[in-house]
Scaffold this active site. Sequence first.
Site, PDB file in Angstrom:
ATOM      1  N   GLU A 105      -9.649  -1.602   6.299  1.00  0.00           N
ATOM      2  CA  GLU A 105      -8.512  -1.837   7.182  1.00  0.00           C
ATOM      3  C   GLU A 105      -9.018  -2.016   8.616  1.00  0.00           C
ATOM      4  O   GLU A 105      -8.561  -2.875   9.345  1.00  0.00           O
ATOM      5  CB  GLU A 105      -7.562  -0.648   7.102  1.00  0.00           C
ATOM      6  CG  GLU A 105      -6.296  -0.800   7.925  1.00  0.00           C
ATOM      7  CD  GLU A 105      -5.308   0.332   7.655  1.00  0.00           C
ATOM      8  OE1 GLU A 105      -5.740   1.426   7.260  1.00  0.00           O
ATOM      9  OE2 GLU A 105      -4.107   0.102   7.848  1.00  0.00           O
ATOM     10  N   GLN A 112       0.839  -1.194   0.000  1.00  0.00           N
ATOM     11  CA  GLN A 112       0.000   0.000   0.000  1.00  0.00           C
ATOM     12  C   GLN A 112       0.877   1.248   0.000  1.00  0.00           C
ATOM     13  O   GLN A 112       1.583   1.502   0.983  1.00  0.00           O
ATOM     14  CB  GLN A 112      -0.868  -0.038   1.253  1.00  0.00           C
ATOM     15  CG  GLN A 112      -1.804   1.111   1.416  1.00  0.00           C
ATOM     16  CD  GLN A 112      -2.435   1.094   2.795  1.00  0.00           C
ATOM     17  OE1 GLN A 112      -1.963   0.397   3.689  1.00  0.00           O
ATOM     18  NE2 GLN A 112      -3.486   1.855   2.982  1.00  0.00           N
ATOM     19  N   GLU A 127      -4.362   8.725  18.235  1.00  0.00           N
ATOM     20  CA  GLU A 127      -4.927  10.070  18.341  1.00  0.00           C
ATOM     21  C   GLU A 127      -5.968  10.310  17.249  1.00  0.00           C
ATOM     22  O   GLU A 127      -7.037  10.881  17.493  1.00  0.00           O
ATOM     23  CB  GLU A 127      -3.799  11.116  18.255  1.00  0.00           C
ATOM     24  CG  GLU A 127      -2.912  11.186  19.491  1.00  0.00           C
ATOM     25  CD  GLU A 127      -1.971   9.990  19.639  1.00  0.00           C
ATOM     26  OE1 GLU A 127      -1.782   9.234  18.655  1.00  0.00           O
ATOM     27  OE2 GLU A 127      -1.426   9.799  20.743  1.00  0.00           O
TER      28      GLU A 127
END
Lengths: 394, 357
Positions: A231, A112, A364
């Site tokens: 994902e 990727q 985060e």
Amino acid sequence: MTDAAELKRRTAELLAAHPPASTDRLDFLKARFDAGLAWVHYPEGLGGLNAPRSLQAVVDAELEAAGAPDNDPRRNGIGLGMAAPTILKYGTEEQKQRYLRPLWVGEEIWCQLFSEPGAGSDLAALGTRAVRQDDGDWVVNGQKVWTSGAHNSRWAILIARTDPDVPKHAGITYFICDMADPGVDVRPLRQITGEAEFNEVFLTDVRIPDDRRLGEVGDGWRVAQTTLNNERVAIGGMRLPREGGMIGPVSRTWRERPELRTQDLHQRLLKLWVDSEVARLTAERLRQQLVAGQPGPEGAGMKLGFARLNQEISGLEVELRGEEGLLYDDWTMRRPELVDFTGRDAGYRYLRSKGNSIEGGTSEVLLNIVAERVLGLPAEPRTDKDVAWKDLAR
Amino acid sequence: MSDLLYSEEEEALRAAVRDLLADHCDAPGVIARTESDTPHDLAAWKALADGMGLAGLLVPEDKGGQGASHREAAVVLEELGRAVAPVPYLTSAVVATEALLACDADDLLAELASGRRIGALAVALNIAPGGAYKVVRHEGGALHGELTAVADVQAADVLLVPADDGGLYAVDASAVTVTPQIPFDLTRPLATVTLDGTRGRLLGDAETAVHRALRAGAGLLASEQLGLADWTLTETVRYLKERKQFNRPVGGFQALKHRLAQLWLEVVNLRAAARNAADALATGEDTDVAVAVAQAYAASVAVHAAEEALQLHAGIGMTWEHPVHLYLKRAKADSIAYGTAGAHRARLAELVDLQAP
């Protein structure tokens, strides 16, 4: 509608025509794909039978019981988990026919080409350029980073900037990149663990024919959302037994090595054991929701939990080992085909799991996603929204 | 593997209980009641027990109950936790009922199941399943002694009292002296029970009955804690979308968003753990581990959620008029009820063979 009985019948037929004991592994996998038993929810002719996704478990159980080879899904995680659903949704008929079968059987590994040194969490700020030529092909220049498995891959999914004069999300296009192209330079990126499972990938005048574009020109960000959403789904879909994750090795060590036990470590171990079991139950609950056709938002948070757990458990394990915790099994630079948490020692696990809160979306960013999309809290102020990419601060 | 989802029937039950509690247990009403002479909302209890038949969920139909299971009782407790409802559901319909199910006391069981009478197990609320509990003296056919921190006993008609001869005795509440204590959690009153030559009826073996009762209490308490945590999170998120400071909704500041997202993750985890405990109690499979895991996890989440709710409501959260204090007090008391997280972790160490040094 293809039901469980029909799938069992087809699986039995496959096993009868290609007995696993006497059939070459790859031949068996190809036959399985052609029988529509690879991913049963895919369309006929593309490895599936348009069956409910939940029935894959029926096929998998029958094949496992018969000792059939699997396609070693960990080896091609990005291909199976991310490239395939994106190709299925946005690919042309020719693209689906060309790429899905060798991808599923594992003949062709995928990587990727998304992250860049200047665009990590702010992925849409990426600067790799794809410029259209007179003949319609594209020429790509730029640098990608943290590319797992690039050194083993035949193909890559790639996002690149095709229009710098529009705001960043609007000027991106999604491509399939040939990793064998001479303009693709894969360089190992040695990590904190000593090994190089990731890479930097330099793209110099890489020529990509227009028939390897996925989706419309300028629509790459939307296409990439399919990749990124898958994902996260892939992480929640696993079914683990009790002590099936990182808590397993440290629990075994605790049982086998009473001389290492201390009161402090005992309390921490028990707390992490409980947290691991609860995380496992949450993953199982998410799986049950998917099977029941009522997907919940839990998947968005699963990876956060596992990242923290892996880091805390492996940290505890290093301490538990005392004198041995001062040692490390092997700093040699290696190029593993896949991340193997269980084959290495506690020190390796401690260091490698530090990446769990960074790769595939930092903790985060995931917390922001949960806060905004699940809890509906206001988004961060956006100062880059209406600014052309070329005018953004860098 | 246990079923961790809610069935359609369970969701319908949830909706019905939530409706009922909206009518009976609004926050100002619950706050006012904590300062009245009748800390329990017996009208709400009657509606739940008599009107909806929920006191008998755990009791088989041939013994006068609904023949449902811990899964349904857990859903009721989630809603009671959301409302911090002052009703003796956990103590009577779960704990006392489970104790009776372990004995041969069908008449009492049927009475508790119907909601006509309220029962209380006379064991201090902080005792964990398998933990040592205080017993009264059995002498000359009568019971003598004092028991403290017994929950919901002011509302109870019958007490189930363990004695030093190993028996569990049914005692009429009117035959003992009940002295209210000042509870930390005003919505689950506590009292001292004094028996002074009180006659009781032998029900069965106390150890078996108490263990079964406390295990079910601990396991289903996790669902109450889940409901409580879910309410405080939802209410805090709602408030932070409305409350503006520095010319922005407070909920748009990343430092607060991350805290709320973290809390959401904990609540999601607690839901799985609480469902697993309820299902394990219903099926009898893997019950001890499932209950210990749920209770080792639940308290910190409920307390954390309530503490964050108070802090993020800031000034108003510190007042008596805002209900968040009811939730914090319940959450903190729940962290001790039926055993602390530490007690359940210690039990788990034995169950899953992770022995102490």
